[in-house]
Design a protein around this motif. Structure first.
Motif, PDB file in Angstrom:
ATOM      1  N   THR A 122       2.339  -6.873   7.852  1.00 34.23           N
ATOM      2  CA  THR A 122       3.514  -7.051   7.280  1.00 34.23           C
ATOM      3  C   THR A 122       4.321  -5.812   6.551  1.00 34.23           C
ATOM      4  O   THR A 122       3.556  -5.028   6.346  1.00 34.23           O
ATOM      5  N   SER A 124       8.067  -3.421   6.237  1.00 40.52           N
ATOM      6  CA  SER A 124       8.683  -2.741   7.310  1.00 40.52           C
ATOM      7  C   SER A 124       8.594  -1.342   7.586  1.00 40.52           C
ATOM      8  O   SER A 124       9.271  -0.731   8.460  1.00 40.52           O
ATOM      9  N   ARG A 125       7.500  -0.970   6.875  1.00 42.17           N
ATOM     10  CA  ARG A 125       7.270   0.829   7.036  1.00 42.17           C
ATOM     11  C   ARG A 125       6.752   1.046   8.289  1.00 42.17           C
ATOM     12  O   ARG A 125       5.843   0.099   8.859  1.00 42.17           O
ATOM     13  N   ASP A 126       7.118   2.163   8.996  1.00 39.35           N
ATOM     14  CA  ASP A 126       6.659   2.210  10.299  1.00 39.35           C
ATOM     15  C   ASP A 126       5.113   2.946  10.057  1.00 39.35           C
ATOM     16  O   ASP A 126       5.064   4.183   9.795  1.00 39.35           O
TER      17      ASP A 126
END
Length: 375
Positions: A122, A124-126
């Protein structure tokens, strides 16, 4: 009296060792990728059917890749993720809460079959890894998580701690815990290797005799000595992650067993396995996992090696014997056998399954049929 005291002392010393030896029992497992059941009553009947076939262990898939079939007895809450409660990954559904008691009532042990680097965490960080594109000579993102990134390691530990809170007997690590020959070129990976070796990994020095095949894909003809060092180091990083996950789940449940999946090439072609997967059987053996799952899928082996099915069956028997000999205890080798043709998805007839099983001889290997097929 002195002699009796010595004997008693030896017995007290050997008792813990005997307990360790008895802790790893032979398994006869049905590895489940999907079940046709729509209700708990049907699940209960299916587990009883497994027990009647002689299975004593259920290995159930608790990850869901996009495009996989959903279990019919759940209402999906995500299109990819996991089948247990956690904050670390999207939860498709919690199947373990209803499933485990039903399987235990049928007399089955329960192992969760979980992925690692393919987990859609979960947020949004790559956190994805990077690979070197042989055709373009550039580095691009992969779909897998970066095992060198500290946040990936910490979050996978937290994910597995959540899994270990269920009443499980063990966890089987999916075969996504590998780094392919062009993978590992993330910033974290480059920095870690520089700290380890004093050198930055240079892909231009790794791959030799590049050529294009008939489909236009770039093939590697040979690997340099520098690449071998890089591949072994990547393999140790993966094993450090696996042992870290074992430590994490054992803190929750000290009795939980851990199985790591291995391709057959770790024994049939060790140099190839090191290059293609960053795996070395000798290094894996040192980690002392409870079981090593050796994927001896005979029809797949026949196709990949260009040999007959009979030859592949004989090879499976030889590799199983070799692996057990290296481990010292055959029950710690979980021999993974093929129950469905992966090309046409048709079940393999019982006569052929009996034949490949017979090629293993009389050693008390642990065995798992994949995927489970209803009789």
């Amino acid at each position: 009296m002195k002699t009796a005291g010595i004997v008693l002392g030896l017995m007290l010393f050997l008792l813990p060792m005997a307990g360790i030896a008895d802790a790893t029992e032979p398994l006869y497992a049905a590895q489940v990728s999907w079940l046709p059941c729509k209700t708990e009553a049907e699940l209960s009947q299916e587990f009883q059917r497994m027990r009647e076939q002689g299975f004593d262990t259920l290995v159930v898939r608790v990850f869901h890749n996009r495009g996989d079939r959903f279990y019919p007895f759940i209402q999906p809450g995500a299109d990819a993720g996991v089948y247990f409660k956690t904050r670390e990954a999207p939860v498709v559904a919690d199947i373990l809460t209803p499933l485990i008691p039903l399987a235990r009532a049928a007399g089955l042990r329960v192992y969760a079959w979980a992925n690692t680097l393919s987990t859609p965490l979960t947020g949004s960080r790559d956190l994805h890894g990077r690979r070197y594109e042989l055709a373009q000579g550039s580095v691009t993102a992969t779909e897998k998580l970066d095992p060198f990134h500290p946040e990936v390691r910490n979050r996978l530990r937290a994910l597995f701690e959540d899994l270990a809170r269920y009443d499980l007997d063990g966890i089987l690590l999916q075969d996504d815990l590998v780094l392919r020959h062009t993978e590992g070129f993330s910033a974290a990976g480059l920095s870690a290797y520089l700290n380890h070796s004093g050198q930055l990994p240079d892909p231009k020095d790794f791959y030799r005799n590049l050529r294009r095949d008939a489909e236009g894909r770039v093939r590697v003809g040979a690997y340099s000595a520098a690449f071998r060092l890089w591949a072994r180091w990547k393999g140790r990083t993966l094993l450090n992650l696996a042992t870290s996950l074992r430590e994490a789940v054992r803190q929750i449940n000290p009795d939980l067993k851990l199985v790591i999946n291995l391709p057959y090439e770790v024994l049939s072609n060790p140099e190839g396995a090191l290059a293609w997967f960053s795996l070395d059987f000798a290094e894996v053996r040192k980690c002392d996992f409870d079981y090593l799952g050796l994927m001896l899928y005979h029809r797949q082996m026949a196709r990949e090696l260009g040999v007959s099915i009979d030859e592949a069956m004989r090879l499976a028997g030889r590799l199983a014997a070799e692996g057990a000999g290296l481990l010292g205890r055959p029950e710690r080798l979980l021999v993974k056998l093929q129950a469905v043709d992966f090309e046409n998805l048709q079940p393999i007839v019982s006569k052929e399954r009996d034949e490949v099983s017979g090629k293993l001889g009389r050693q008390p290997f642990s065995k798992a049929w994949f995927p489970y097929v209803r009789p």
